[in-house]
Design a protein around this motif. Structure first.
Motif, PDB file in Angstrom:
ATOM      1  N   ALA A 283       0.800  -1.313  -0.223  1.00 15.62           N
ATOM      2  CA  ALA A 283       0.017   0.064  -0.020  1.00 15.62           C
ATOM      3  C   ALA A 283       0.784   1.169  -0.079  1.00 15.62           C
ATOM      4  O   ALA A 283       1.920   1.364   0.862  1.00 15.62           O
ATOM      5  N   VAL A 284       0.554   2.240  -0.797  1.00 19.15           N
ATOM      6  CA  VAL A 284       1.132   3.678  -0.809  1.00 19.15           C
ATOM      7  C   VAL A 284       0.287   4.522  -0.677  1.00 19.15           C
ATOM      8  O   VAL A 284      -0.568   4.583  -1.532  1.00 19.15           O
ATOM      9  N   THR A 285       0.497   5.608   0.182  1.00 20.13           N
ATOM     10  CA  THR A 285      -0.302   6.601   0.521  1.00 20.13           C
ATOM     11  C   THR A 285       0.460   7.687   0.444  1.00 20.13           C
ATOM     12  O   THR A 285       1.516   8.283   1.067  1.00 20.13           O
ATOM     13  N   PRO A 286       0.118   8.625  -0.611  1.00 11.91           N
ATOM     14  CA  PRO A 286       0.686  10.085  -0.931  1.00 11.91           C
ATOM     15  C   PRO A 286       0.323  10.937   0.119  1.00 11.91           C
ATOM     16  O   PRO A 286      -0.754  11.045   0.483  1.00 11.91           O
ATOM     17  N   ARG A 287       1.308  11.930   0.636  1.00  9.92           N
ATOM     18  CA  ARG A 287       1.020  12.838   1.518  1.00  9.92           C
ATOM     19  C   ARG A 287       1.759  14.303   1.185  1.00  9.92           C
ATOM     20  O   ARG A 287       3.022  14.098   0.881  1.00  9.92           O
ATOM     21  N   GLY A 288       0.913  15.329   1.289  1.00  7.11           N
ATOM     22  CA  GLY A 288       1.574  16.689   1.219  1.00  7.11           C
ATOM     23  C   GLY A 288       1.902  17.230   2.635  1.00  7.11           C
ATOM     24  O   GLY A 288       2.622  16.855   3.630  1.00  7.11           O
ATOM     25  N   GLN A 289       1.028  18.147   2.915  1.00 11.85           N
ATOM     26  CA  GLN A 289       1.091  19.064   4.333  1.00 11.85           C
ATOM     27  C   GLN A 289       0.233  18.340   5.154  1.00 11.85           C
ATOM     28  O   GLN A 289       0.151  18.751   6.411  1.00 11.85           O
ATOM     29  N   GLY A 290      -0.611  17.404   5.084  1.00  8.97           N
ATOM     30  CA  GLY A 290      -1.459  16.837   6.036  1.00  8.97           C
ATOM     31  C   GLY A 290      -2.740  17.417   6.517  1.00  8.97           C
ATOM     32  O   GLY A 290      -3.117  17.385   7.730  1.00  8.97           O
ATOM     33  N   THR A 291      -3.009  18.526   5.864  1.00  8.23           N
ATOM     34  CA  THR A 291      -3.906  19.672   6.297  1.00  8.23           C
ATOM     35  C   THR A 291      -5.442  19.128   5.861  1.00  8.23           C
ATOM     36  O   THR A 291      -6.293  20.026   6.089  1.00  8.23           O
ATOM     37  N   GLY A 292      -5.490  18.003   5.481  1.00 12.49           N
ATOM     38  CA  GLY A 292      -7.006  17.265   5.013  1.00 12.49           C
ATOM     39  C   GLY A 292      -7.811  17.247   6.028  1.00 12.49           C
ATOM     40  O   GLY A 292      -7.289  17.296   7.145  1.00 12.49           O
ATOM     41  N   LEU A 293      -9.223  17.086   5.993  1.00  8.94           N
ATOM     42  CA  LEU A 293      -9.996  16.925   6.868  1.00  8.94           C
ATOM     43  C   LEU A 293     -10.933  15.767   6.802  1.00  8.94           C
ATOM     44  O   LEU A 293     -12.033  15.667   7.408  1.00  8.94           O
ATOM     45  N   VAL A 294     -10.629  14.805   5.860  1.00  8.27           N
ATOM     46  CA  VAL A 294     -11.394  13.576   5.938  1.00  8.27           C
ATOM     47  C   VAL A 294     -10.650  12.421   6.078  1.00  8.27           C
ATOM     48  O   VAL A 294     -10.760  11.398   5.226  1.00  8.27           O
ATOM     49  N   GLY A 295      -9.394  12.648   6.329  1.00  6.64           N
ATOM     50  CA  GLY A 295      -8.361  11.291   6.602  1.00  6.64           C
ATOM     51  C   GLY A 295      -7.827  10.747   5.127  1.00  6.64           C
ATOM     52  O   GLY A 295      -7.183   9.880   4.915  1.00  6.64           O
ATOM     53  N   GLY A 296      -7.691  11.619   4.478  1.00  2.00           N
ATOM     54  CA  GLY A 296      -7.170  11.312   2.906  1.00  2.00           C
ATOM     55  C   GLY A 296      -5.798  10.748   2.753  1.00  2.00           C
ATOM     56  O   GLY A 296      -5.340  10.290   2.056  1.00  2.00           O
ATOM     57  N   ALA A 297      -4.942  11.658   3.731  1.00  6.75           N
ATOM     58  CA  ALA A 297      -3.583  11.111   3.749  1.00  6.75           C
ATOM     59  C   ALA A 297      -2.873  10.400   4.951  1.00  6.75           C
ATOM     60  O   ALA A 297      -1.884  10.225   5.118  1.00  6.75           O
ATOM     61  N   ILE A 298      -4.038   9.667   5.488  1.00  9.36           N
ATOM     62  CA  ILE A 298      -3.513   8.735   6.368  1.00  9.36           C
ATOM     63  C   ILE A 298      -3.363   7.443   5.859  1.00  9.36           C
ATOM     64  O   ILE A 298      -4.251   6.740   5.083  1.00  9.36           O
ATOM     65  N   PRO A 299      -2.231   6.820   5.855  1.00 12.78           N
ATOM     66  CA  PRO A 299      -2.086   5.344   5.818  1.00 12.78           C
ATOM     67  C   PRO A 299      -2.823   4.440   6.400  1.00 12.78           C
ATOM     68  O   PRO A 299      -2.129   3.455   7.096  1.00 12.78           O
ATOM     69  N   LEU A 300      -3.927   3.983   5.862  1.00 10.46           N
ATOM     70  CA  LEU A 300      -4.944   3.325   6.799  1.00 10.46           C
ATOM     71  C   LEU A 300      -4.360   1.509   6.630  1.00 10.46           C
ATOM     72  O   LEU A 300      -4.806   0.938   7.547  1.00 10.46           O
ATOM     73  N   PHE A 301      -3.680   1.397   5.480  1.00 11.94           N
ATOM     74  CA  PHE A 301      -3.214  -0.137   5.267  1.00 11.94           C
ATOM     75  C   PHE A 301      -1.632  -0.315   5.587  1.00 11.94           C
ATOM     76  O   PHE A 301      -1.098  -0.957   5.253  1.00 11.94           O
ATOM     77  N   GLY A 302      -1.108   1.070   6.306  1.00  6.58           N
ATOM     78  CA  GLY A 302       0.455   1.035   6.528  1.00  6.58           C
ATOM     79  C   GLY A 302       0.993   1.154   5.362  1.00  6.58           C
ATOM     80  O   GLY A 302       0.657   1.698   4.633  1.00  6.58           O
ATOM     81  N   GLY A 303       2.146   0.218   5.014  1.00  4.16           N
ATOM     82  CA  GLY A 303       2.775   0.318   3.967  1.00  4.16           C
ATOM     83  C   GLY A 303       3.721   1.472   3.654  1.00  4.16           C
ATOM     84  O   GLY A 303       4.387   1.838   4.754  1.00  4.16           O
ATOM     85  N   ILE A 304       3.815   2.048   2.522  1.00  3.87           N
ATOM     86  CA  ILE A 304       4.581   3.263   2.387  1.00  3.87           C
ATOM     87  C   ILE A 304       3.934   4.648   2.500  1.00  3.87           C
ATOM     88  O   ILE A 304       3.088   4.725   1.778  1.00  3.87           O
ATOM     89  N   LEU A 305       4.303   5.544   3.172  1.00  4.43           N
ATOM     90  CA  LEU A 305       3.594   6.751   3.034  1.00  4.43           C
ATOM     91  C   LEU A 305       4.781   7.362   2.304  1.00  4.43           C
ATOM     92  O   LEU A 305       6.007   7.867   2.572  1.00  4.43           O
ATOM     93  N   LEU A 306       3.989   8.099   1.225  1.00  9.64           N
ATOM     94  CA  LEU A 306       5.026   8.941   0.307  1.00  9.64           C
ATOM     95  C   LEU A 306       4.965  10.234   0.417  1.00  9.64           C
ATOM     96  O   LEU A 306       4.026  10.679   0.127  1.00  9.64           O
ATOM     97  N   ASN A 307       5.889  10.687   0.989  1.00  5.33           N
ATOM     98  CA  ASN A 307       5.935  12.063   1.489  1.00  5.33           C
ATOM     99  C   ASN A 307       6.302  13.001   0.292  1.00  5.33           C
ATOM    100  O   ASN A 307       7.665  13.224  -0.275  1.00  5.33           O
ATOM    101  N   LEU A 308       5.587  13.884  -0.263  1.00  5.09           N
ATOM    102  CA  LEU A 308       6.048  14.803  -1.288  1.00  5.09           C
ATOM    103  C   LEU A 308       6.213  16.178  -1.248  1.00  5.09           C
ATOM    104  O   LEU A 308       6.642  16.932  -1.823  1.00  5.09           O
ATOM    105  N   SER A 309       6.411  16.500   0.321  1.00  5.90           N
ATOM    106  CA  SER A 309       6.719  17.777   0.758  1.00  5.90           C
ATOM    107  C   SER A 309       7.795  18.336   0.448  1.00  5.90           C
ATOM    108  O   SER A 309       8.041  19.657   0.324  1.00  5.90           O
TER     109      SER A 309
END
Lengths: 467, 467
Positions: B70-96
């Motif tokens: 599982a790969v979850t892309p993330r920017g600044q994590g300012t979202g309000l619906v959990g869109g950047a949370i790695p629900l299935f673990g795996g890789i957090l792809l930090n694009l900041s």
């Protein structure tokens, strides 16, 4: 791709759904329904059916999907890339009778229409009520369903954008007959993938559009134009980026050449108000403050003169307005009337590459041995390059056209352009679409096609290629 | 959906691609990266990797796709619906760290940026050059990649539209690692399905955005605001459709209530300039003609007074402007600070249903036994309804929230509304998205997901549900 041929049982089914008089059999279908406004391609459907409501569309698609019958949706057939031609026969789904304006909602600035409504009728209806539908494609007798399907552009895109910018909601029927209600009267929407935006511009290959919710804006109170003569076309077009640098966005920036105006004077039987230039920029300004528009157009007039314009004429009466815009809006007819056959390239390039591209196209006249005429939207980078067949025989004409298009699209690709600014891909521009977008992008488009239309019954042979 | 757990070989691979210091192992990942700004959800990745260019993104996705990580892309994590949370673990792809402004093209009115650029940096950069990026979301420290992924809206949508209206081109990497270049600097495009529009708003579930070409406009020369007090909120909101009927489109129309302003005075330590109303409309007007703006705002002021406003205050100094807009833009912080936990509904309804919907929401306070506060964009129908936990225990809070949201979204659906106006679906709003859109629409969205991401590795658990 193999499709089932229409038989008696299919005809019976269609008559049951739509009524006997709404089903036209092969021998009674006029040639008009076997082509669009692009010359050179002709293909007849096995049967044409006039649908009058969404449930008929749904029943027919469900049936066609099960039997694997090709279905080609058609509005007014004013397209220029063969998008409405039933290449594989089958059913021609004629939506022109679904032409009701369903609701004007002045609180939400929306107009809900069926796909068969003509855009000229939309203009008349909303402008009478102080409202405005900004997209302004050349062909006013096109249907709004066709405009949505090709994401039609037109002459006001500089300031106002294109059709997709005004589609708030759609009712569509999928190839499997599912009726989907997408978007709505809402001004914002971040609720999942935008199927509204995906279907807009998909040329009837993903779903059949049966209802459209358009966004309107208040009608701008004032409109005036500027006609600016230049010594030559490059000088005219090179001024456009300078206009943008002044941070003023006119509603339209079009270009015209003297030879085009001569043809127009002959064709329209009406003298153009100026003959001092070999090329012209034609600009329109609109807004709610007349002094502000006047200030903007004065500023642009001065700027153009500083950049070599010979003069600048303010066009502020209806009569003069007609006289300068009519040649522009009639250009396609004028060109068609001047030769035996034409073909057209609707390429779009970045705005600051327009001058270069027009020059490149003009230089191909000699290389290709073809008469070439260009016109277009200098302000949005969307060019219409016409090749004129004149006395060439069909074989030679096709060869020359292929060569010309290959050269034009290759060059467009090099400078960040795309195949179509507003006419779409249809079947005519398919090879160039693959050439410019590349395999990976087209593979993704094809997967989307399969997601919507697994049996590939909807408008086959258009936009994406079949494996 | 089962995903492979990260092992030593995977870590080695990531270190090889991005460098040892760009790979953060589970035990060293700060809690900050396990949630976004929506309270109540927390999930850690197995590994976080900072990517710095598109080729790294491509290599990682190709690898993850083959291994089914599982790969979850993330920017600044300012979202309000959990869109950047790695629900299935795996890789957090930090694009900041992909945060370069690549090119301002003043001829074509485009800005090309990497996804990690903050929107406040975009504003500063373009406005210093007389240009303007109109989308105006509340959270200015968000990254543009996140804004594109949620199709962020904000306070200027009435007049200028939302993020998707300003995305001209994208470079994206598909789940299979293909790098696609979509759209471009062109102002019009009818070249096949609009993958640009499809990916905009897809919350990182279809592809990872690695470059964005934004459309800019000239910066409007003048801006002024109007603060209009009313006796009560319904009276204020009911005036909005009357404003639109006058055919004037302000840049923003927001509403505020007295109790919100009291909290704000406490929180900001600063007195609000007026106390005569129990509710306020706050409007902004912009344009290039000061007399025209003044005329428009005078007209709206008179119209509001005719419809029951107590007064109308022109806000034409920077200081007063700050004083009236700051409470509006700080409202989320103010509300958060006033209770133990909040949850939020970002519903959008037709503009003329806003008054009714706010009243409906307020009446649910009693039914649900929850403190409820509403604020929002009166001018575009996008409401933020906040539930405040106060002293409720977790179980009761969850039950009450579920009940509240069920009631809110059911009612929204009845009046043509959608789940999200600007925050997206993420995982938090998934059940309501299915409820409002219905099975057939969501099935089509799921097929699109499969077309882009057959192994479902990209941001799993968001936007669409897994079968």
């Amino acid at each position: 791709m193999e499709y089932k041929k229409i038989d008696e049982a299919d005809i019976d089914f269609l008559r049951n759904v739509c009524g006997e008089d709404q089903v036209v059999l092969r021998d009674n279908i006029l040639d008009d329904f076997c082509h669009d406004e692009m010359p050179g391609q002709f293909s007849a459907p096995d049967v044409m059916v006039y649908v009058q409501d969404v449930s008929a569309v749904s029943l027919i698609l469900k049936y066609a999907n099960q039997k694997k019958i090709a279905v080609t949706p058609r509005g007014q057939g004013t397209g220029l890339v063969g998008g409405a031609i039933p290449l594989f026969g089958g059913i021609l789904l004629n939506l022109s009778k679904m032409n009701r304006i369903l609701e004007l909602d002045e609180n939400n600035f929306t107009l809900t229409v069926e796909p068969g409504v003509l855009i000229m009728d939309i203009y008349e209806y909303v402008e009478a009520r102080g409202l405005y539908y900004p997209p302004n494609p050349g062909e006013k007798s096109a249907s709004i369903g066709g405009n949505v399907s090709t994401n039609a552009g037109g002459m006001s895109a500089v300031k106002y954008g294109v059709t997709r910018d005004y589609v708030r909601g759609l009712e569509v029927v999928t190839a499997e007959g599912e009726i989907l209600s997408l978007g709505g009267k809402i001004a914002k929407n971040s609720s999942g993938y935008s199927l509204v935006q995906l279907i807009t511009g998909s040329e009837g290959t993903l779903a059949v559009v049966t209802k459209i919710i358009l966004r309107l804006i208040p009608k701008p109170k004032f409109l005036q134009s500027l006609l600016i003569p230049f010594d030559n076309l490059p000088a005219a077009i090179k001024t456009v980026p300078e206009i943008f640098k002044s941070k003023i966005i006119p509603r339209s920036i079009e270009f015209m050449t003297q030879d085009m105006l001569s043809s127009s004077e002959q064709y329209l039987g009406r003298r153009f108000p100026d003959h001092s230039g070999n090329a012209y920029l034609l600009l329109a300004f609109d807004g709610n403050s007349l002094p502000e528009i006047e200030k903007e157009s004065d500023q642009i007039a001065e700027l153009c003169i500083l950049h070599g314009a010979k003069d600048a004429f303010l066009i502020d009466t209806n009569e003069r307005n007609d006289a300068v815009w009519k040649p522009r809006s009639s250009y396609l007819e004028i060109i068609k009337a001047s030769t035996s056959e034409i073909d057209e390239c609707d390429v779009v390039v970045p705005i600051d590459r327009v001058a270069e591209f027009v020059e490149f196209a003009q230089n191909l006249e000699k290389e290709c041995g073809l008469r070439i005429r260009s016109m277009g939207h200098a302000g949005d980078g969307n060019l219409h390059i016409y090749a004129l067949r004149d006395k060439l025989d069909q074989k030679l004409w096709k060869e020359k056209i292929d060569h010309l298009f290959d050269r034009l699209y290759s060059h467009a690709s090099e400078i960040g352009g795309k195949v179509s600014g507003e006419h779409g891909i249809g079947s005519a521009k398919l090879p160039y679409q693959y050439q410019i977008e590349g395999k990976a992008v087209m593979q993704m488009m094809y997967r989307i096609k399969q997601a919507f239309d697994p049996n590939e019954i909807l408008n086959p042979g258009k936009v994406v290629q079949y494996n």
